[in-house]
Design a protein around this motif. Structure first.
Motif, PDB file in Angstrom:
ATOM      1  N   VAL A   4       0.793  -1.231   0.000  1.00 55.77           N
ATOM      2  CA  VAL A   4       0.000   0.000   0.000  1.00 55.77           C
ATOM      3  C   VAL A   4       0.825   1.280   0.000  1.00 55.77           C
ATOM      4  CG1 VAL A   4      -2.026  -1.065   1.032  1.00 55.77           C
ATOM      5  CG2 VAL A   4      -0.358   0.008   2.501  1.00 55.77           C
ATOM      6  N   VAL A   5       2.042   1.240   0.546  1.00 54.52           N
ATOM      7  CA  VAL A   5       2.861   2.447   0.563  1.00 54.52           C
ATOM      8  C   VAL A   5       3.152   2.855  -0.876  1.00 54.52           C
ATOM      9  CG1 VAL A   5       5.099   3.434   1.193  1.00 54.52           C
ATOM     10  CG2 VAL A   5       3.868   1.987   2.816  1.00 54.52           C
ATOM     11  N   GLY A   6       2.819   4.075  -1.192  1.00 56.75           N
ATOM     12  CA  GLY A   6       3.030   4.601  -2.525  1.00 56.75           C
ATOM     13  C   GLY A   6       1.917   4.278  -3.506  1.00 56.75           C
ATOM     14  N   ALA A   7       1.097   3.284  -3.197  1.00 56.26           N
ATOM     15  CA  ALA A   7       0.000   2.910  -4.093  1.00 56.26           C
ATOM     16  C   ALA A   7      -1.257   3.721  -3.811  1.00 56.26           C
ATOM     17  CB  ALA A   7      -0.312   1.421  -3.968  1.00 56.26           C
ATOM     18  N   MET A  30      11.336   4.290  -1.293  1.00 60.24           N
ATOM     19  CA  MET A  30      10.684   4.721  -2.530  1.00 60.24           C
ATOM     20  C   MET A  30      10.932   6.202  -2.827  1.00 60.24           C
ATOM     21  SD  MET A  30       7.061   2.765  -2.011  1.00 60.24           S
ATOM     22  CE  MET A  30       6.479   2.886  -3.704  1.00 60.24           C
ATOM     23  N   GLY A  31      11.495   6.912  -1.856  1.00 57.99           N
ATOM     24  CA  GLY A  31      11.753   8.336  -2.035  1.00 57.99           C
ATOM     25  C   GLY A  31      10.490   9.186  -2.014  1.00 57.99           C
ATOM     26  N   ILE A  32       9.504   8.771  -1.198  1.00 57.83           N
ATOM     27  CA  ILE A  32       8.236   9.496  -1.120  1.00 57.83           C
ATOM     28  C   ILE A  32       7.908   9.845   0.321  1.00 57.83           C
ATOM     29  CG2 ILE A  32       7.329   8.352  -3.182  1.00 57.83           C
ATOM     30  CD1 ILE A  32       5.534   6.673  -1.239  1.00 57.83           C
ATOM     31  N   ILE A  33       6.911  10.681   0.480  1.00 56.97           N
ATOM     32  CA  ILE A  33       6.314  10.941   1.788  1.00 56.97           C
ATOM     33  C   ILE A  33       4.896  10.394   1.725  1.00 56.97           C
ATOM     34  CG2 ILE A  33       5.535  12.697   3.420  1.00 56.97           C
ATOM     35  CD1 ILE A  33       7.894  14.422   2.444  1.00 56.97           C
ATOM     36  N   GLN A  34       4.579   9.461   2.615  1.00 55.81           N
ATOM     37  CA  GLN A  34       3.270   8.815   2.632  1.00 55.81           C
ATOM     38  C   GLN A  34       2.364   9.518   3.636  1.00 55.81           C
ATOM     39  OE1 GLN A  34       1.991   5.897   0.791  1.00 55.81           O
ATOM     40  NE2 GLN A  34       0.220   6.991   1.615  1.00 55.81           N
ATOM     41  N   ASP A  35       1.217   9.993   3.168  1.00 56.92           N
ATOM     42  CA  ASP A  35       0.217  10.595   4.053  1.00 56.92           C
ATOM     43  C   ASP A  35      -0.578   9.495   4.744  1.00 56.92           C
ATOM     44  OD1 ASP A  35       0.991  13.126   3.261  1.00 56.92           O
ATOM     45  OD2 ASP A  35      -0.634  13.353   1.813  1.00 56.92           O
ATOM     46  N   VAL A  36      -0.852   9.692   6.039  1.00 58.35           N
ATOM     47  CA  VAL A  36      -1.597   8.703   6.820  1.00 58.35           C
ATOM     48  C   VAL A  36      -2.566   9.391   7.774  1.00 58.35           C
ATOM     49  CG1 VAL A  36       0.339   7.045   6.739  1.00 58.35           C
ATOM     50  CG2 VAL A  36       0.075   8.551   8.728  1.00 58.35           C
ATOM     51  N   LEU A  37      -3.535   8.603   8.228  1.00 58.03           N
ATOM     52  CA  LEU A  37      -4.415   8.993   9.325  1.00 58.03           C
ATOM     53  C   LEU A  37      -4.162   8.028  10.476  1.00 58.03           C
ATOM     54  CD1 LEU A  37      -7.832   9.525   7.487  1.00 58.03           C
ATOM     55  CD2 LEU A  37      -6.122  11.254   8.070  1.00 58.03           C
ATOM     56  N   LEU A  38      -4.172   8.535  11.678  1.00 58.83           N
ATOM     57  CA  LEU A  38      -4.037   7.700  12.865  1.00 58.83           C
ATOM     58  C   LEU A  38      -5.423   7.240  13.296  1.00 58.83           C
ATOM     59  CD1 LEU A  38      -2.123   6.572  15.065  1.00 58.83           C
ATOM     60  CD2 LEU A  38      -2.583   8.668  16.364  1.00 58.83           C
ATOM     61  N   GLU A  39      -5.605   5.936  13.399  1.00 55.70           N
ATOM     62  CA  GLU A  39      -6.885   5.388  13.837  1.00 55.70           C
ATOM     63  C   GLU A  39      -6.951   5.445  15.361  1.00 55.70           C
ATOM     64  OE1 GLU A  39      -9.685   1.418  13.383  1.00 55.70           O
ATOM     65  OE2 GLU A  39      -7.754   1.482  12.363  1.00 55.70           O
ATOM     66  N   VAL A  40      -8.018   6.038  15.875  1.00 57.50           N
ATOM     67  CA  VAL A  40      -8.201   6.191  17.313  1.00 57.50           C
ATOM     68  C   VAL A  40      -9.434   5.392  17.733  1.00 57.50           C
ATOM     69  CG1 VAL A  40      -8.514   7.806  19.229  1.00 57.50           C
ATOM     70  CG2 VAL A  40      -7.182   8.499  17.208  1.00 57.50           C
ATOM     71  N   ASN A  41      -9.269   4.553  18.719  1.00 56.09           N
ATOM     72  CA  ASN A  41     -10.363   3.736  19.233  1.00 56.09           C
ATOM     73  C   ASN A  41     -11.073   4.527  20.334  1.00 56.09           C
ATOM     74  OD1 ASN A  41     -12.038   1.824  20.418  1.00 56.09           O
ATOM     75  ND2 ASN A  41     -10.530   0.203  20.358  1.00 56.09           N
ATOM     76  N   VAL A  42     -11.916   5.468  19.921  1.00 52.78           N
ATOM     77  CA  VAL A  42     -12.573   6.351  20.892  1.00 52.78           C
ATOM     78  C   VAL A  42     -13.580   5.625  21.764  1.00 52.78           C
ATOM     79  CG1 VAL A  42     -12.207   8.481  19.612  1.00 52.78           C
ATOM     80  CG2 VAL A  42     -14.251   7.141  19.179  1.00 52.78           C
TER      81      VAL A  42
END
Length: 149
Positions: A4-7, A30-42
């Motif tokens: 999934v990284v980069g895809a 891969m020479g990239i910056i991967q955007d992510v969201l942190l999943e929080v178990n509220v």
């Protein structure tokens, strides 16, 4: 992670610093910056993934050290209910967590991915910037005999 990284533009379900470190290693190669969201178990449900609310500040500070991962915000899935209003406190909690993280200055993340087909209106009222409405668009999924519930 290796597929999934980069895809994908944004990975929505990062639930630990260890996972974010692995994403960082692969993104660096891969020479990239991967955007992510942190999943929080509220909700604190055991069967759900995500970091516990009390650990979010510590984990987001760790994100600031990763050069190839960009924490864009947070996501959550509240307990299912036929009454969308029952999800409101969980959506509000995630918004407050995001606001608290912003005040620490460790990361500048603004996205809130919360709300699905049955409760997205309430999520939007509480600040959602992304909603997941697959069932509303495509209908319910047909389960195969081997699918787990």
């Amino acid at each position: 992670v290796k597929y999934v990284v980069g895809a994908f533009t944004l990975i929505h379900s990062v639930d630990s610093i260890e996972l974010s470190e692995e994403i960082n290693r692969r993104a660096e190669k891969m020479g990239i910056i991967q955007d992510v969201l942190l999943e929080v178990n509220v909700s604190g449900e055991r069967r759900k993934f995500g970091v516990m609310p009390d650990n979010v500040i510590t984990i987001t500070k760790a994100f600031s050290k990763l050069r190839h991962v960009s924490l864009r915000g947070f996501m959550t899935v509240p307990p299912y209910s036929d009454n969308p209003e029952e999800a409101r406190p969980y959506f509000r909690m995630l918004r407050e967590i995001r606001d608290n993280v912003r005040h620490t200055g460790s990361v500048n993340c603004g996205e809130l991915s919360m709300g699905m087909s049955n409760d997205f209106e309430v999520a939007i009222e509480e600040g959602a910037t992304m909603v997941r409405i697959g069932t509303a668009l495509f209908g319910t999924r047909e389960r195969k005999v081997n699918d787990k519930v």
